[in-house]
Scaffold this active site. Structure first.
Site, short mmCIF file in Angstrom:
data_model
loop_
_atom_site.label_atom_id
_atom_site.label_comp_id
_atom_site.label_asym_id
_atom_site.label_seq_id
_atom_site.Cartn_x
_atom_site.Cartn_y
_atom_site.Cartn_z
N GLY A 71 0.37 13.84 -56.49
CA GLY A 71 -0.79 13.01 -56.20
C GLY A 71 -1.45 13.36 -54.88
O GLY A 71 -2.68 13.36 -54.76
N THR A 72 -0.65 13.63 -53.87
CA THR A 72 -1.21 13.93 -52.55
C THR A 72 -2.10 15.17 -52.62
O THR A 72 -3.22 15.17 -52.09
CB THR A 72 -0.07 14.15 -51.53
OG1 THR A 72 0.72 12.95 -51.48
CG2 THR A 72 -0.61 14.46 -50.15
N GLN A 175 -1.14 5.52 -59.87
CA GLN A 175 -0.38 4.33 -60.28
C GLN A 175 -0.89 3.73 -61.58
O GLN A 175 -0.40 2.68 -62.01
CB GLN A 175 -0.41 3.28 -59.16
CG GLN A 175 0.31 3.70 -57.90
CD GLN A 175 1.82 3.78 -58.06
OE1 GLN A 175 2.40 3.33 -59.05
NE2 GLN A 175 2.48 4.35 -57.07
N GLY A 196 3.38 13.28 -61.42
CA GLY A 196 4.47 13.24 -62.39
C GLY A 196 5.52 12.19 -62.09
O GLY A 196 5.96 11.47 -62.99
N HIS A 197 5.92 12.09 -60.81
CA HIS A 197 7.11 11.27 -60.54
C HIS A 197 6.85 9.77 -60.62
O HIS A 197 7.78 8.98 -60.50
CB HIS A 197 7.76 11.68 -59.22
CG HIS A 197 7.06 11.24 -57.98
ND1 HIS A 197 7.51 10.20 -57.20
CD2 HIS A 197 5.96 11.72 -57.36
CE1 HIS A 197 6.71 10.06 -56.15
NE2 HIS A 197 5.77 10.97 -56.23
N THR A 233 1.91 30.57 -58.27
CA THR A 233 2.65 30.64 -59.54
C THR A 233 2.97 29.24 -60.03
O THR A 233 3.44 28.40 -59.26
CB THR A 233 3.95 31.45 -59.33
OG1 THR A 233 3.57 32.74 -58.87
CG2 THR A 233 4.75 31.57 -60.61
N CYS A 322 7.12 1.73 -40.93
CA CYS A 322 7.71 1.68 -39.60
C CYS A 322 7.08 2.77 -38.75
O CYS A 322 7.20 3.95 -39.07
CB CYS A 322 9.21 1.89 -39.70
SG CYS A 322 10.03 1.52 -38.17
C1 LIG Z 1 -1.82 5.56 -55.35
C2 LIG Z 1 -1.07 6.77 -54.92
N1 LIG Z 1 -1.74 7.90 -54.64
C3 LIG Z 1 -1.12 9.02 -54.27
C4 LIG Z 1 0.24 9.06 -54.12
C5 LIG Z 1 0.90 10.35 -53.70
O1 LIG Z 1 1.52 10.95 -54.80
P1 LIG Z 1 2.68 12.05 -54.59
O2 LIG Z 1 3.89 11.32 -54.15
O3 LIG Z 1 2.84 12.68 -55.94
O4 LIG Z 1 2.18 13.03 -53.59
C6 LIG Z 1 0.99 7.91 -54.36
C7 LIG Z 1 2.45 7.89 -54.14
O5 LIG Z 1 3.00 6.91 -53.69
C8 LIG Z 1 0.32 6.74 -54.78
O6 LIG Z 1 0.99 5.62 -55.05
#
Ligand SMILES: Cc1ncc(COP(=O)(O)O)c(C=O)c1O
Length: 388
Positions: A71-72, A175, A196-197, A233, A322
């Site tokens: 996601g990041t 989410q 994915g996770h 890759t 934190c």
């Molecule tokens: C709304 C949202 N966006 C992006 C991310 C980032 O995803 P990733 O952990 O796959 O980089 C998260 C992860 O907590 C998330 O909840």
């Protein structure tokens, strides 16, 4: 010791079927998907099959799916791939830091960012987005579902605004994927990121929908992988896992399996609200994904409650971060108007596919007594004040 995991918005366990689908791609099917020999063809076919599964989950064409590391990366690619110095971006105060900190970086690069607020339920007002538009607006990035509250944003309305204004629209659906149906054409977005996770595939794999005609600059330069939109890759086992998880998620959505999850979530929050004084649901009254509830337990330090519950076998979380030794209240909850104390006193319960009604009973057997015990230790808790 029995352990129940209610922190699926942080990460989810890989489903056994997903692991089974991935397994051969660590061993006998090890080829580089760019190789033209048999080994490469085998993995290329698996990557393209997974792309079809992800496209089916998102309601898009296979050529519009780009695999990422999560996601990041997807959020960063959407932001940095489209926006340059002098451009204006509209986002919200409750985005994930993958979007918020990317926007901060854009500000340092000479871009202007408008952070639209949310109301007490955690909802963005599409009219605020409309009012924020300028001639220099390039991108709107508003998430589909919030990670802390589960609140679903009015993204279809925002999609219409962006189409009228001819501005790119990205939505972080990390989410939302697997929890609510996603149709990129209905949303009207140009970019949509998933991870994915958060949907029972492994950590370190994700995808972004890039609508046809979206002129995205890559962030990584190298080979011409992913049609030159993401060099490197391919992570074949991860991609195969994401594809399998997408198939399972789509089948569950099609069969209405998430109703059961919503019922379990509702039972948790109803029972806690009934049995524990001075509590409330953050995001009450807003549409939410079926697996999440965020509850404040006034007069309690959320971190202390997380630790106390963990010692008894229940894993939940706070949105607090934190930083330099002090506990910062969640930016999402404070943006919704919660006081810093109430935000710090909030806990997120997020369910996953593997949770059962027994898990809910287990949680409900622990939470009220743990809250009572911690409140008795709290100097600010005044029993008579809240019972009247
Ligand atoms: C709304 C949202 N966006 C992006 C991310 C980032 O995803 P990733 O952990 O796959 O980089 C998260 C992860 O907590 C998330 O909840």
């Amino acid at each position: 010791m029995r352990r129940v995991y209610f922190d699926n918005n942080a990460t989810t366990p890989v489903l056994p079927e997903v692991l089974e689908a991935m397994r051969p791609y660590f061993t006998e099917h090890f080829g580089n998907a760019s190789s033209i020999h048999h080994h490469g063809q085998q993995t290329r076919a698996a990557v393209e099959h997974a792309r079809e599964s992800v496209a089916a989950l998102l309601g898009c064409r296979t050529g519009e799916v780009v695999f990422t590391s999560g996601g990041t990366e997807g959020d960063n690619l959407a932001v940095f791939g489209l926006v340059g110095a002098g451009d204006h971006v509209i986002t919200s105060t409750i985005e994930h830091h993958a979007v918020l900190n990317s926007c901060k970086r854009l500000e340092a690069m000479g871009c202007e960012i408008t952070y639209v607020p949310v109301d007490g339920r955690g909802l963005v007002d599409p009219d605020d987005v409309r009012r924020a538009l300028r001639s220099s607006s390039k991108l709107i990035s508003i998430m589909m579902a919030n990670n802390e509250t589960g609140v679903l944003q009015p993204i279809e309305e925002i999609g219409k605004i962006t189409a009228d204004a001819d501005v790119y629209f990205h939505t972080d659906a990390v989410q939302a994927a697997g929890k609510v149906p996603i149709e990129v054409k209905r949303i009207g977005c140009d970019l949509l990121s998933i991870s994915g996770h958060k949907m029972h595939a492994p950590q370190g794999i994700g995808a972004i929908y890039v609508g046809k005609g979206t002129l995205l600059q890559p962030m990584l330069y190298g080979g011409s992988h992913e049609r030159s939109r993401r060099a490197g890759t391919e992570n074949v086992p991860g991609i195969v896992g994401l594809g399998k998880a997408a198939e399972i998620a789509k089948a569950a959505l099609d069969h209405g399996d998430l109703v059961r999850m919503a019922e379990m979530r509702d039972r948790i929050q109803e029972k806690i609200l009934a049995d524990v004084q001075a509590t409330g649901v953050n995001g009450e009254g807003a549409p939410r994904v079926p697996n999440t509830t965020n509850i404040h337990f006034d007069y309690i330090e959320g971190e202390a409650l997380v630790i106390a519950l963990d010692l008894k076998g229940l894993a939940v979380s706070t949105g607090a971060a934190c930083s330099s030794g002090a506990i910062e209240p969640s930016h999402v909850l404070t943006a919704m108007g919660l006081s810093a104390d109430r935000a710090r006193a909030s806990l997120r319960f997020s369910l996953g596919k593997e949770n059962t009604p027994d898990d809910v009973d287990f949680a409900l057997s622990l939470v009220p007594e743990t809250v009572t015990r911690l409140r008795e230790l709290s100097p600010v808790y005044n029993k008579t004040a809240i019972s009247t």
